[in-house]
Design a protein around this motif. Structure first.
Motif, PDB file in Angstrom:
ATOM      1  N   LEU A  60       0.825  -1.211   0.000  1.00  0.00           N
ATOM      2  CA  LEU A  60       0.000   0.000   0.000  1.00  0.00           C
ATOM      3  C   LEU A  60       0.859   1.261   0.000  1.00  0.00           C
ATOM      4  CD1 LEU A  60      -2.748  -1.163   2.515  1.00  0.00           C
ATOM      5  CD2 LEU A  60      -3.105  -0.589   0.102  1.00  0.00           C
ATOM      6  N   LEU A  61       1.945   1.257   0.773  1.00  0.00           N
ATOM      7  CA  LEU A  61       2.834   2.420   0.782  1.00  0.00           C
ATOM      8  C   LEU A  61       3.465   2.631  -0.593  1.00  0.00           C
ATOM      9  CD1 LEU A  61       4.627   2.050   4.245  1.00  0.00           C
ATOM     10  CD2 LEU A  61       2.859   3.694   3.597  1.00  0.00           C
ATOM     11  N   ARG A  62       3.851   1.548  -1.243  1.00  0.00           N
ATOM     12  CA  ARG A  62       4.397   1.674  -2.596  1.00  0.00           C
ATOM     13  C   ARG A  62       3.338   2.226  -3.554  1.00  0.00           C
ATOM     14  NH1 ARG A  62       8.611  -0.393  -5.596  1.00  0.00           N
ATOM     15  NH2 ARG A  62       8.157  -0.801  -7.790  1.00  0.00           N
ATOM     16  N   TYR A  67       1.897   7.164  -6.833  1.00  0.00           N
ATOM     17  CA  TYR A  67       1.018   8.227  -7.322  1.00  0.00           C
ATOM     18  C   TYR A  67       1.202   9.532  -6.540  1.00  0.00           C
ATOM     19  CZ  TYR A  67      -1.382   4.596  -9.978  1.00  0.00           C
ATOM     20  OH  TYR A  67      -1.678   3.589 -10.850  1.00  0.00           O
ATOM     21  N   ASN A  68       2.284   9.648  -5.762  1.00  0.00           N
ATOM     22  CA  ASN A  68       2.612  10.862  -5.000  1.00  0.00           C
ATOM     23  C   ASN A  68       1.516  11.227  -4.000  1.00  0.00           C
ATOM     24  OD1 ASN A  68       5.042  11.190  -6.448  1.00  0.00           O
ATOM     25  ND2 ASN A  68       3.986  12.318  -8.067  1.00  0.00           N
ATOM     26  N   LEU A  69       0.866  10.232  -3.444  1.00  0.00           N
ATOM     27  CA  LEU A  69      -0.171  10.457  -2.426  1.00  0.00           C
ATOM     28  C   LEU A  69       0.468  10.327  -1.036  1.00  0.00           C
ATOM     29  CD1 LEU A  69      -3.041   8.360  -4.060  1.00  0.00           C
ATOM     30  CD2 LEU A  69      -2.701  10.841  -4.192  1.00  0.00           C
ATOM     31  N   TYR A  70       1.313  11.302  -0.704  1.00  0.00           N
ATOM     32  CA  TYR A  70       2.098  11.193   0.532  1.00  0.00           C
ATOM     33  C   TYR A  70       1.244  11.434   1.770  1.00  0.00           C
ATOM     34  CZ  TYR A  70       6.225  11.082  -2.433  1.00  0.00           C
ATOM     35  OH  TYR A  70       7.155  10.720  -3.359  1.00  0.00           O
ATOM     36  N   ASP A  71       0.198  12.236   1.666  1.00  0.00           N
ATOM     37  CA  ASP A  71      -0.676  12.453   2.821  1.00  0.00           C
ATOM     38  C   ASP A  71      -1.428  11.174   3.197  1.00  0.00           C
ATOM     39  OD1 ASP A  71       0.099  15.068   2.996  1.00  0.00           O
ATOM     40  OD2 ASP A  71      -1.573  15.825   1.775  1.00  0.00           O
ATOM     41  N   GLN A  72      -1.935  10.454   2.196  1.00  0.00           N
ATOM     42  CA  GLN A  72      -2.617   9.198   2.480  1.00  0.00           C
ATOM     43  C   GLN A  72      -1.641   8.149   3.007  1.00  0.00           C
ATOM     44  OE1 GLN A  72      -5.209   7.828  -0.628  1.00  0.00           O
ATOM     45  NE2 GLN A  72      -5.766   9.903  -1.273  1.00  0.00           N
ATOM     46  N   ASP A  74       1.005   8.793   4.800  1.00  0.00           N
ATOM     47  CA  ASP A  74       1.286   9.148   6.187  1.00  0.00           C
ATOM     48  C   ASP A  74       0.126   8.761   7.096  1.00  0.00           C
ATOM     49  OD1 ASP A  74       2.968  10.536   8.172  1.00  0.00           O
ATOM     50  OD2 ASP A  74       1.306  11.962   8.236  1.00  0.00           O
ATOM     51  N   LYS A  75      -1.105   8.897   6.627  1.00  0.00           N
ATOM     52  CA  LYS A  75      -2.255   8.461   7.421  1.00  0.00           C
ATOM     53  C   LYS A  75      -2.257   6.954   7.625  1.00  0.00           C
ATOM     54  CE  LYS A  75      -5.272  12.293   6.067  1.00  0.00           C
ATOM     55  NZ  LYS A  75      -6.522  12.689   5.351  1.00  0.00           N
ATOM     56  N   LEU A  76      -1.876   6.220   6.584  1.00  0.00           N
ATOM     57  CA  LEU A  76      -1.800   4.765   6.724  1.00  0.00           C
ATOM     58  C   LEU A  76      -0.762   4.371   7.778  1.00  0.00           C
ATOM     59  CD1 LEU A  76      -2.528   1.887   5.692  1.00  0.00           C
ATOM     60  CD2 LEU A  76      -0.661   2.147   4.047  1.00  0.00           C
ATOM     61  N   VAL A  77       0.377   5.060   7.788  1.00  0.00           N
ATOM     62  CA  VAL A  77       1.422   4.748   8.771  1.00  0.00           C
ATOM     63  C   VAL A  77       0.945   5.055  10.180  1.00  0.00           C
ATOM     64  CG1 VAL A  77       3.736   5.404   9.557  1.00  0.00           C
ATOM     65  CG2 VAL A  77       3.297   5.062   7.124  1.00  0.00           C
ATOM     66  N   ARG A 100      11.096   8.251   2.543  1.00  0.00           N
ATOM     67  CA  ARG A 100      10.593   9.072   1.436  1.00  0.00           C
ATOM     68  C   ARG A 100       9.467   9.998   1.904  1.00  0.00           C
ATOM     69  NH1 ARG A 100      12.347   7.661  -3.727  1.00  0.00           N
ATOM     70  NH2 ARG A 100      10.825   9.202  -4.426  1.00  0.00           N
ATOM     71  N   ILE A 101       8.571   9.462   2.731  1.00  0.00           N
ATOM     72  CA  ILE A 101       7.445  10.269   3.201  1.00  0.00           C
ATOM     73  C   ILE A 101       7.945  11.426   4.074  1.00  0.00           C
ATOM     74  CG2 ILE A 101       5.375  10.224   4.628  1.00  0.00           C
ATOM     75  CD1 ILE A 101       5.039   7.266   3.743  1.00  0.00           C
ATOM     76  N   LYS A 102       8.841  11.143   5.006  1.00  0.00           N
ATOM     77  CA  LYS A 102       9.346  12.188   5.896  1.00  0.00           C
ATOM     78  C   LYS A 102      10.161  13.228   5.136  1.00  0.00           C
ATOM     79  CE  LYS A 102       7.562  10.290   9.524  1.00  0.00           C
ATOM     80  NZ  LYS A 102       6.389  10.913  10.187  1.00  0.00           N
ATOM     81  N   ALA A 103      10.880  12.813   4.095  1.00  0.00           N
ATOM     82  CA  ALA A 103      11.663  13.769   3.311  1.00  0.00           C
ATOM     83  C   ALA A 103      10.759  14.745   2.577  1.00  0.00           C
ATOM     84  CB  ALA A 103      12.562  13.023   2.326  1.00  0.00           C
ATOM     85  N   VAL A 104       9.664  14.253   2.019  1.00  0.00           N
ATOM     86  CA  VAL A 104       8.729  15.142   1.329  1.00  0.00           C
ATOM     87  C   VAL A 104       8.064  16.091   2.317  1.00  0.00           C
ATOM     88  CG1 VAL A 104       6.581  15.181   0.005  1.00  0.00           C
ATOM     89  CG2 VAL A 104       8.348  13.521  -0.562  1.00  0.00           C
TER      90      VAL A 104
END
Length: 341
Positions: A60-62, A67-72, A74-77, A100-104
């Protein structure tokens, strides 16, 4: 696999879900597989299938990162708990996506920590070269964003040498503070950065390059006009140069001030190794070392006249031995002993 709830099928199901996700990705329909993966992740969580749950979270994270859905992502994490009993490869992938999520999200310190964990938990470089290269690409960019320069030996690694050529050029541009070199390198390797999904992060390095260039100018000149700064750093206008220099002074990058009337920047006097302040500090350090030396010598001293007491005790022992020898020779000791018996 979905109908039967057997513990022995947990590791097999994890690999099957990986193959299913790869099939959707190659077919260009990765977004269509997202509801299927979400439902499977809920089922694996209820069944306590740790390996399957870890694999599905990574899938799911991949999917979100693709698709550059970093907010979703982060919510999943935040809504899920990664199983502690998962294998090292699953943990390596999880830390990579977290990095990758934290860097963005501009959280570079946590991104750096997660990427380090991904590198440590990853298989050997020759076993999984693609993953090893992907982690180091984002790792180098995060280090540059933190204001650090990666080690040169990293770019000489047999597995990373060819893959990190473009990133090595970026590192050289950031280190020298040349904005023109940075822009030319960025345009030259833009296709590779887009493919690696690091282009947006590398664009952020422009401010770091400008700060490095301003720091070099402040060390080279005691006074320099804003126009010269604009020409040397290849900025758009003098107003931009004034704003950037003012921000660098406020952030403590350089010491100096801007003279608006005359249109130049006066750099602060750099501290050298001479002067009364340096002499006072040096004198205090020397005094501390001498005092520590004297206290150490005092602690190692023996008590005063302790050797005389030892000599007196030895002399008394010799006298007693002489008297005892005389008594034995005179027979006095034998008679006394016989009388006692």
């Amino acid at each position: 696999m979905q109908a039967l709830n057997r513990r022995s099928m947990d590791p097999i199901a994890a690999k099957i879900w990986f193959a299913v996700e790869r099939m959707y990705e190659l077919g260009g329909e990765l977004a269509d597989a997202r509801p299927l993966f979400l439902a499977a992740q809920r089922s694996a969580s209820l069944r306590h299938d740790d390996e399957t749950q870890a694999s599905l979270i990574n899938r799911l994270l991949r999917n979100y990162v693709h698709y550059n859905l970093y907010d979703q992502a982060d919510k999943l994490v935040s809504k899920t708990t990664f199983p502690a009993s998962a294998s090292n490869p699953q943990f390596a992938r999880y830390h990579y996506y977290l990095g990758r999520i934290k860097a963005v999200q501009l959280n570079y310190s946590e991104a750096h920590t997660n990427l380090q964990q991904a590198i440590r938990r990853a298989p050997q470089p020759k076993t999984a070269p693609g993953f090893y290269q992907a982690v180091h690409k984002i790792f180098i960019v995060v280090e540059l964003l933190m204001g650090e320069i990666p080690e040169r030996s990293l770019f000489r690694h047999p597995v990373l040498e060819k893959a990190l050529v473009a990133y090595f050029d970026i590192v050289k541009a950031v280190r020298t503070g040349s904005l023109s070199q940075f822009q030319s390198t960025l345009s030259k390797h833009a296709a590779q950065f887009e493919a690696d999904k690091t282009y947006t992060l590398i664009v952020r390095l422009r401010q770091n390059v400008i700060k490095t260039g301003i720091r070099r100018l402040s060390l080279s000149y005691s006074r320099i006009s804003l126009r010269d700064i604009c020409l040397k750093l290849h900025l758009d206008s003098e107003e931009d140069a004034e704003y950037i220099v003012g921000k660098a002074i406020r952030d403590g990058v350089i010491e100096g001030r801007i003279v608006h009337d005359k249109g130049w920047m006066e750099c602060g006097t750099q501290k050298d190794g001479y002067g009364p302040e340096v002499s006072d500090v040096f004198a205090r350090r020397i005094g501390f070392c001498l005092e520590l030396h004297n206290e150490s010598i005092k602690a190692m001293r023996y008590p005063l006249n302790a050797h005389r007491k030892e000599l007196a005790a030895a002399e008394g022992a010799r006298e007693r031995e002489k008297e005892l020898a005389k008594e034995i020779q005179g027979g006095e000791l034998d008679e006394d002993m016989g009388g006692d018996f």
